[in-house]
Scaffold this active site. Sequence first.
Site, short mmCIF file in Angstrom:
data_model
loop_
_atom_site.label_atom_id
_atom_site.label_comp_id
_atom_site.label_asym_id
_atom_site.label_seq_id
_atom_site.Cartn_x
_atom_site.Cartn_y
_atom_site.Cartn_z
CG ASP A 120 -23.87 36.01 -48.37
OD1 ASP A 120 -24.71 36.85 -48.43
OD2 ASP A 120 -23.58 35.04 -49.06
CE1 TYR A 214 -26.13 29.07 -47.23
CE2 TYR A 214 -24.72 28.94 -45.30
CZ TYR A 214 -25.10 28.64 -46.19
OH TYR A 214 -23.96 27.75 -46.99
#
Length: 218
Positions: A120, A214
């Site tokens: 990520d 996100y």
Amino acid sequence: MRLAELRRTVCELHAELVRYRLVAWTAGNVSARVPGSDRFVIKPSGISYDDLTPESIVVCDLDGTLVEGELAPSSDTAAHAYVYRHRPDVGGVVHTHSTYATAWAARGEPVPCVLTAMADEFGGEIPVGPFALIGDDSIGRGIVSTLDGHRSPAVLMRNHGVFTIGSDARAAVKAAVMCEDVARTVHIARAGGEPVPIPPADIDRLYERYQNVYGQRR
Ligand SMILES: [Zn+2]
């Protein structure tokens, strides 16, 4: 953002280095580019984090020369300045000797991408930059040339410590916190055996999602 506000932000962000236990004594610093100018603000040299005030944060030009402030700038100012000169996209730089990340740097070993949180944040391994002595452009050159080939906002400078970059100072501090966190976890994982790599295509998917989907949409 006004200069006074930026100085306050950078002063406050130094407290985050302490809160996340990334620094000992005065060995860590945060800087931020002054938007729309060829200047940046940075911690003064040798001042303890408790004694930092917004007014004590100094202003330098992109050659690292002091242009405003009572105190001498951080001894790492030349490295920060080099990054701002060569990376116009960078708005913040952080340097620490945080324990676990620096232990990887001492071995000259990149942190392998074996956690989804690493995919990520870093989009792959956290790379190692060259051994470089303080005093000229060599640390800055090492940071920029190493990060050129990576999505990682963090680089482990060999035998030294961590430098992180971000679109602003807060993003660079976040990268420094996450770098230490994953360096610690992967260290512990490896103490119990060989960590399992994440396939590159999955790293790409995780990175893409985290960077673009996100969080809260503004
Ligand atoms: Zn250092």
